[in-house]
Design a protein around this motif. Structure first.
Motif, PDB file in Angstrom:
ATOM      1  N   TYR A   1       2.283  11.759  -8.473  1.00 54.50           N
ATOM      2  CA  TYR A   1       2.533  11.002  -7.308  1.00 54.50           C
ATOM      3  C   TYR A   1       2.876   9.470  -7.858  1.00 54.50           C
ATOM      4  N   GLY A   2       2.036   9.119  -8.966  1.00 58.84           N
ATOM      5  CA  GLY A   2       2.399   7.850  -9.631  1.00 58.84           C
ATOM      6  C   GLY A   2       3.683   7.643 -10.121  1.00 58.84           C
ATOM      7  N   ALA A   3       4.253   8.959 -10.642  1.00 57.97           N
ATOM      8  CA  ALA A   3       5.604   8.859 -11.264  1.00 57.97           C
ATOM      9  C   ALA A   3       6.631   8.532 -10.112  1.00 57.97           C
TER      10      ALA A   3
ATOM     11  N   GLN B   1       0.436  -1.230 -10.611  1.00 63.45           N
ATOM     12  CA  GLN B   1       0.375   0.012  -9.818  1.00 63.45           C
ATOM     13  C   GLN B   1      -0.853   0.798 -10.059  1.00 63.45           C
ATOM     14  N   PHE B   2      -1.403   1.625  -9.161  1.00 60.14           N
ATOM     15  CA  PHE B   2      -2.469   2.427  -9.314  1.00 60.14           C
ATOM     16  C   PHE B   2      -2.701   3.313  -8.244  1.00 60.14           C
ATOM     17  N   ILE B   3      -3.193   4.461  -8.483  1.00 57.07           N
ATOM     18  CA  ILE B   3      -3.669   5.561  -7.546  1.00 57.07           C
ATOM     19  C   ILE B   3      -5.185   5.192  -7.347  1.00 57.07           C
TER      20      ILE B   3
ATOM     21  N   VAL C   1       0.965  -1.223   0.108  1.00 58.43           N
ATOM     22  CA  VAL C   1      -0.061  -0.057  -0.004  1.00 58.43           C
ATOM     23  C   VAL C   1       0.841   1.154   0.142  1.00 58.43           C
ATOM     24  N   VAL C   2       0.545   2.084  -0.685  1.00 60.64           N
ATOM     25  CA  VAL C   2       1.313   3.351  -1.001  1.00 60.64           C
ATOM     26  C   VAL C   2       0.836   4.650  -0.026  1.00 60.64           C
ATOM     27  N   TYR C   3       1.396   5.174   0.572  1.00 50.49           N
ATOM     28  CA  TYR C   3       1.103   6.362   1.521  1.00 50.49           C
ATOM     29  C   TYR C   3       1.653   7.728   1.107  1.00 50.49           C
ATOM     30  N   LEU C   4       0.858   8.728   1.206  1.00 52.14           N
ATOM     31  CA  LEU C   4       1.263   9.789   1.170  1.00 52.14           C
ATOM     32  C   LEU C   4       1.075  10.499   2.524  1.00 52.14           C
TER      33      LEU C   4
ATOM     34  N   GLY D   1      -2.513   4.648  -2.838  1.00 50.87           N
ATOM     35  CA  GLY D   1      -2.229   3.891  -4.134  1.00 50.87           C
ATOM     36  C   GLY D   1      -1.772   2.422  -3.701  1.00 50.87           C
ATOM     37  N   PHE D   2      -1.486   1.567  -4.553  1.00 49.52           N
ATOM     38  CA  PHE D   2      -1.021   0.474  -4.639  1.00 49.52           C
ATOM     39  C   PHE D   2      -0.105  -0.055  -5.473  1.00 49.52           C
ATOM     40  N   ILE D   3       0.808  -1.016  -5.216  1.00 43.15           N
ATOM     41  CA  ILE D   3       2.028  -1.186  -6.008  1.00 43.15           C
ATOM     42  C   ILE D   3       2.125  -2.573  -5.923  1.00 43.15           C
TER      43      ILE D   3
END
Length: 82
Positions: free
Chosen positions: A54-56, A42-44, A6-9, A15-17
């Protein structure tokens, strides 16, 4: 084997990768790829975080981390703008 993240800001999940060893994927999509090839997906998850870079950033940081493993020689992904 697929390894998800899980991707956090900050404290917000955005997002998820994930990655897998492409030539060992059970569905056989990349069975002819060389040993040391990893595939990523991956996705936001929330539209308000799209088109802000953010995706990049997520992909760049993830690839940098994956390449710390000397066994990984190549990283592939399939792009779907939707």
């Amino acid at each position: 084997t697929v390894v998800p993240f899980v991707v956090y800001l900050g404290n917000n999940p955005i997002g998820f990768i994930q990655y897998c060893h492409a030539n060992k994927a059970s569905d056989g999509w990349w069975s002819d790829d060389i040993e040391g090839t990893d595939g990523i997906d991956q996705f936001i998850g929330n539209e308000k975080y799209i088109n802000h870079g953010y995706g990049a950033q997520m992909i760049q940081q993830f690839i940098k981390k994956l390449f710390e493993n000397p066994n990984i020689k190549k990283i592939i992904t399939e792009v779907d703008p939707n």
